[in-house]
Design a protein around this motif. Structure first.
Motif, PDB file in Angstrom:
ATOM      1  N   TYR A 155       1.635   1.561  -1.802  1.00  0.00           N
ATOM      2  CA  TYR A 155       2.328   1.659  -0.515  1.00  0.00           C
ATOM      3  C   TYR A 155       2.417   0.295   0.167  1.00  0.00           C
ATOM      4  CZ  TYR A 155       3.584   3.471   4.097  1.00  0.00           C
ATOM      5  OH  TYR A 155       4.223   3.726   5.291  1.00  0.00           O
ATOM      6  N   THR A 156       1.305  -0.448   0.202  1.00  0.00           N
ATOM      7  CA  THR A 156       1.332  -1.757   0.853  1.00  0.00           C
ATOM      8  C   THR A 156       2.215  -2.733   0.082  1.00  0.00           C
ATOM      9  OG1 THR A 156      -0.720  -2.383  -0.276  1.00  0.00           O
ATOM     10  CG2 THR A 156      -0.926  -1.521   1.944  1.00  0.00           C
ATOM     11  N   ALA A 157       2.217  -2.637  -1.247  1.00  0.00           N
ATOM     12  CA  ALA A 157       3.104  -3.490  -2.042  1.00  0.00           C
ATOM     13  C   ALA A 157       4.562  -3.199  -1.710  1.00  0.00           C
ATOM     14  CB  ALA A 157       2.851  -3.275  -3.536  1.00  0.00           C
ATOM     15  N   ALA A 158       4.890  -1.910  -1.594  1.00  0.00           N
ATOM     16  CA  ALA A 158       6.265  -1.529  -1.282  1.00  0.00           C
ATOM     17  C   ALA A 158       6.668  -1.994   0.108  1.00  0.00           C
ATOM     18  CB  ALA A 158       6.424  -0.012  -1.403  1.00  0.00           C
ATOM     19  N   LYS A 159       5.820  -1.757   1.091  1.00  0.00           N
ATOM     20  CA  LYS A 159       6.177  -2.104   2.467  1.00  0.00           C
ATOM     21  C   LYS A 159       6.201  -3.614   2.686  1.00  0.00           C
ATOM     22  CE  LYS A 159       6.834   2.050   4.036  1.00  0.00           C
ATOM     23  NZ  LYS A 159       8.181   2.515   4.451  1.00  0.00           N
ATOM     24  N   GLY A 160       5.295  -4.338   2.023  1.00  0.00           N
ATOM     25  CA  GLY A 160       5.362  -5.799   2.078  1.00  0.00           C
ATOM     26  C   GLY A 160       6.652  -6.303   1.469  1.00  0.00           C
ATOM     27  N   GLY A 161       7.083  -5.655   0.394  1.00  0.00           N
ATOM     28  CA  GLY A 161       8.363  -6.003  -0.212  1.00  0.00           C
ATOM     29  C   GLY A 161       9.528  -5.738   0.709  1.00  0.00           C
ATOM     30  N   VAL A 162       9.463  -4.631   1.445  1.00  0.00           N
ATOM     31  CA  VAL A 162      10.537  -4.310   2.389  1.00  0.00           C
ATOM     32  C   VAL A 162      10.656  -5.385   3.464  1.00  0.00           C
ATOM     33  CG1 VAL A 162      11.236  -2.714   4.226  1.00  0.00           C
ATOM     34  CG2 VAL A 162      10.500  -1.814   2.015  1.00  0.00           C
ATOM     35  N   VAL A 163       9.510  -5.858   3.968  1.00  0.00           N
ATOM     36  CA  VAL A 163       9.536  -6.878   5.018  1.00  0.00           C
ATOM     37  C   VAL A 163      10.218  -8.148   4.527  1.00  0.00           C
ATOM     38  CG1 VAL A 163       8.114  -8.401   6.447  1.00  0.00           C
ATOM     39  CG2 VAL A 163       7.507  -5.983   6.217  1.00  0.00           C
ATOM     40  N   ASN A 164       9.828  -8.637   3.365  1.00  0.00           N
ATOM     41  CA  ASN A 164      10.396  -9.893   2.905  1.00  0.00           C
ATOM     42  C   ASN A 164      11.816  -9.705   2.369  1.00  0.00           C
ATOM     43  OD1 ASN A 164       9.408 -12.496   3.243  1.00  0.00           O
ATOM     44  ND2 ASN A 164       9.158 -12.802   1.045  1.00  0.00           N
ATOM     45  N   MET A 165      12.105  -8.547   1.784  1.00  0.00           N
ATOM     46  CA  MET A 165      13.472  -8.272   1.359  1.00  0.00           C
ATOM     47  C   MET A 165      14.408  -8.242   2.567  1.00  0.00           C
ATOM     48  SD  MET A 165      14.971  -5.169  -0.984  1.00  0.00           S
ATOM     49  CE  MET A 165      14.484  -3.873   0.160  1.00  0.00           C
TER      50      MET A 165
END
Length: 250
Positions: A155-165
């Motif tokens: 979940y944190t990997a996905a949401k961190g990806g969303v922020v930088n994407m």
């Protein structure tokens, strides 16, 4: 009426933050598509809301893990409403488990919905908005997009990806008149949290300096701002709606 005449898609729009966002946009004059799974309450929700906001709310079944369904959602919305002015990419799932026990299948499922799904929606939205020369995309990230938490690796990997994407998309889309931002909710008071025992619930409340959980409509208000012309000079931002959670500890 800040969204008068705007055409909006909300993924994961049948419940929680998504539904609150649909309701706020309708109240502010928009036409809104609730996009959610076929098995959701989206069809009934849209029918009830359309009865109150005649002709301005409809449901379209969409699984964000399926590129064909996402592309069809935008093609049909563009055809029926004439365009898409704002999108809230809100569909997502949670996932809590010790990392040494998470299967490949579960890890990839969380990533596919929470990160890849956001990209699929953004890609389809950009194609429509580039033709228009305008639009606003808002992605639902999380406090866990900037903070780590044990037992939430996927979940944190996905949401961190969303922020930088979101930042990357904002830079790319800006010359073409499209803004891209993200929202980072803290812990929001939903039926899921209501099932927690009181000790754990009070512990979560204590993480927020404002001393309470957030409400779905408070996140919806942030989306409404970012989607509207009031945020015309805001892009690439990650707006925290977290009761001070990410500000630090007292």
């Amino acid at each position: 009426m800040r969204m008068q005449g705007k055409r909006v898609i909300v993924t994961g729009g049948a419940s929680g933050i998504g539904l609150a966002s649909v309701e706020r946009c309708l109240e502010e004059g928009a036409s809104v598509v609730i996009a959610d799974l076929e098995s959701s309450d989206g069809s009934a929700r849209a029918a009830a809301l359309d009865a109150r906001h005649t002709g301005r709310c409809l449901f379209k079944a969409c699984d964000v893990t399926d590129t064909a369904q996402v592309d069809r959602l935008f093609a049909e919305t563009e055809s029926e409403l004439g365009g898409v002015d704002a999108v809230f990419s809100n569909a997502g799932i949670g996932g809590i488990a010790p990392s040494d026990e998470v299967s490949d299948e579960e890890f990839l499922r969380i990533i596919d919905i929470n990160l890849n799904g956001v990209f699929r929606v953004a890609r389809a939205a950009l194609r429509v908005m580039y033709r228009q020369g305008s639009g606003s995309i808002v992605n639902c990230a999380s406090i866990l997009g900037v903070f780590g938490q044990s037992q939430t690796a996927a979940y944190t990997a996905a949401k961190g990806g969303v922020v930088n994407m979101t930042r990357a998309l904002a830079i790319e889309a800006a010359p073409k008149g499209v803004r891209v931002n993200a929202i980072g909710p803290g812990y929001i008071d939903t039926p899921l949290l209501a099932e927690l025992d009181d000790e754990l619930l009070q512990g979560l409340i204590g993480l927020h300096p404002l001393g309470r959980l957030g409400r779905s409509e408070e996140v919806a208000n942030a989306f409404l701002f970012l989607a509207s012309n009031e945020a015309s000079f805001v892009t690439g931002a990650h707006l925290m709606v977290d009761g001070g959670f990410t500000a630090g500890k007292s």
